[in-house]
Design an enzyme around this catalytic site. Structure first.
Site, short mmCIF file in Angstrom:
data_model
loop_
_atom_site.label_atom_id
_atom_site.label_comp_id
_atom_site.label_asym_id
_atom_site.label_seq_id
_atom_site.Cartn_x
_atom_site.Cartn_y
_atom_site.Cartn_z
N ASP A 103 0.86 -1.19 0.00
CA ASP A 103 0.00 0.00 0.00
C ASP A 103 0.90 1.24 0.00
OD1 ASP A 103 -2.16 1.65 0.03
OD2 ASP A 103 -3.02 0.88 1.90
N VAL A 104 1.29 1.66 -1.20
CA VAL A 104 2.27 2.74 -1.34
C VAL A 104 1.65 4.01 -1.95
CG1 VAL A 104 4.15 1.07 -1.52
CG2 VAL A 104 3.13 1.97 -3.61
N LYS A 105 0.48 3.88 -2.57
CA LYS A 105 -0.24 5.03 -3.13
C LYS A 105 0.67 5.96 -3.92
CE LYS A 105 -4.18 4.89 0.06
NZ LYS A 105 -3.80 3.75 0.94
N ARG A 106 1.50 5.40 -4.79
CA ARG A 106 2.40 6.21 -5.60
C ARG A 106 1.67 6.78 -6.81
NH1 ARG A 106 4.83 5.72 -1.23
NH2 ARG A 106 6.99 5.01 -1.09
#
Lengths: 342, 342
Positions: A103-106
């Site tokens: 879950d890095v939401k890049r």
């Protein structure tokens, strides 16, 4: 998305455990043992505590859930030592056969997104270095999928999709997030047609996945749709027939199994539900937990008490694992029951 | 935003150098020297090359520009070793007196955003660890500001603003990005009023900054507004009178000094313009660059040639620095001239 769907079928469980460690979720003896072992740095001590905690959770849930979702923010909070631990956590979970959803939401402009896409496919190539480093490409991140942010449009997303397609991995686009203020943008009505901003992103996500649809009918581009918006979830499910949902917000954030049931397709597939605190902090609701409260000890205990601290830490980690396994089973049964009764 | 504004005044230069290393931007001898020193790993070798390259650029531009903007995607592409280098690059630039703007584009739900906010304020606290680690809090990231993504609304942003206010730092919200597909969401008209999605974010950014306005009239919440949208930039400038602009897209992406001139306020303040490739890859346009082409060598050269490789690398880094300084001065003069002539 086939790999995830098959892992869900194998375990009979469409849920994922969020590996989101924070000091407040870790038993005091685990923190104290890590501190005794790392007296020189707060971030190294916390990284050691998170490492032991994550291993206890992963070992406990391996046969119960198909996937884990480490939230990189918790690890970045510790600086580079935390990022190393994030990668090690992903690698360890992958070694246990779990699907690892980072879950890095890049998200960034195209040429930059292509660099971020290394999360799914190894370090950048140098053409003239085509020998000497061995043939196996390095994969520092060990993620099977990552979450990405759509605010920059297609050229912030398609580089991830290209790499995912080449490496048998997946991406999940933020469509409708679970947090209260998400409606400030995501439910704003647009002038053209009657779509909201979130529905516009939903249409884009369905479009971005076209051409990567697997044998189970879902593309490599999934969508994040919060459990806290059940009525919208059913509409988004219809709007995105080839898009697999990652559903956060169950449990601590207020979403129920009945709320998430609408995110699944008619065959009971099409979604995976995340719980973080509900699983990893389940030990705090156990009657035995009070043994491991910070208040139960002279705190912080001295190095001279190191052996006792480590014994207490091992016992606390047993409780973390037992409680996590029990909570993961309860969540599995809760969702199965809601799916059967919808 | 006072610290940045005063650094701009001190240097007389509202521009920032993007530290975005990629293999294609690094002279071949620098890559080869790093490879000779790190034969065991491609990512460690690239990290070593990027480290030497960044130092050459930072040393060359320190007295010319007020700020640098490392793009973390380029570093994450190398895994944990790259993230360590990112932090070291920030620390080195800060030690040279530069304002360090971390281009990380983070954003998540409130409790998670609060963990990401460690980018601006140190590792999480453990209440019972109030002694033993020394009094100075650790700051692993060494950033003066970071970029953040608004798609999750206020509770994804305000945790950063709170930490920024406490730590004398800043955040820059993505409003109107420079990439071609940014119009898929950002220029979509909303049903209420005639604001686009980007203008809605602009209003939110102005609101989020309220209460943090410094002595120069700008809040701690800046906005990213791409140079590739000059006509919108002027309108956004009026819509956000207390919001400082970070303007990407000058140079390689097509924005000109005349395009960015509209992003500044009537006093010639209110904006800082980024250039990455235009500065750090300026050496490639130098007549001497051909000496350092990969083709100029037997490639890859062997360890036995290590001394010659290192000599070539040092010469190439001199050229990188000289060309970067010249390009940074040219950009400063280009913007000054456009501001004088608007």
């Amino acid at each position: 998305m086939d790999k995830l769907i098959e892992a869900i079928e194998r375990t009979g469980n469409p849920s994922v455990v969020g590996l989101d460690p924070k000091p407040a979720l870790i038993p005091a003896p685990v923190l104290d043992a890590a501190r005794a072992d790392n007296p020189e740095s707060r971030s190294l001590a916390l990284a050691a505590a998170y490492r032991a905690f994550n291993k206890a959770v992963v070992d406990a849930v391996t046969d119960i859930v198909p996937a884990v979702k480490p939230q990189i923010a918790m690890y970045e909070a510790l600086g580079p030592a935390g990022v190393q631990l994030y990668c090690d956590t992903c690698a360890y979970a992958a070694s246990r056969g779990l699907y690892v959803l980072g879950d890095v939401k890049r998200g960034d402009i195209g040429s930059t997104a292509a660099q971020y896409a290394a999360h799914l496919g190894g370090v950048p190539d140098v053409p003239e270095w085509d020998d000497g480093f061995g043939s196996a490409p390095e994969d520092p991140w060990h993620e099977d999928a990552i979450t990405v942010n759509p605010y920059l449009g297609s050229d912030g997303i398609l580089p991830f999709v290209d790499v995912a397609q080449a490496a048998d991995k997946d991406v999940f686009v933020l469509v409708r997030t679970s947090n209260p203020s998400s409606s400030q943008l995501q439910t704003v009505a647009t002038a053209a047609g009657d779509a909201t901003v979130g529905e516009l992103v939903a249409q884009l996500a369905e479009e971005w996945g076209k051409g990567t649809i697997g044998s189970h009918g879902y593309s490599r581009v999934g969508a994040v749709v919060g459990a806290t918006h059940p009525e919208e979830g059913a509409a988004l499910r219809r709007l995105m027939p080839h898009t697999f949902f990652l559903v956060p917000g169950y449990g601590a954030q207020g979403g129920t199994a009945a709320d998430v049931a609408h995110m699944f397709d008619e065959h009971g597939s099409g979604a995976i539900v995340n719980s973080s605190r509900g699983i990893i902090a389940a030990w705090k609701k156990d009657p035995q937990a009070s043994r491991f409260d910070a208040d139960a000890f002279e705190s912080p205990r001295s190095m001279a008490q190191s052996e006792a601290i480590h014994d207490d830490a091992a016992e606390a980690l047993d409780l973390v694992g037992t409680a996590a396994a029990r909570a993961a089973q309860a969540m599995r049964d809760d969702i199965a029951s809601a799916l059967a009764n919808r």
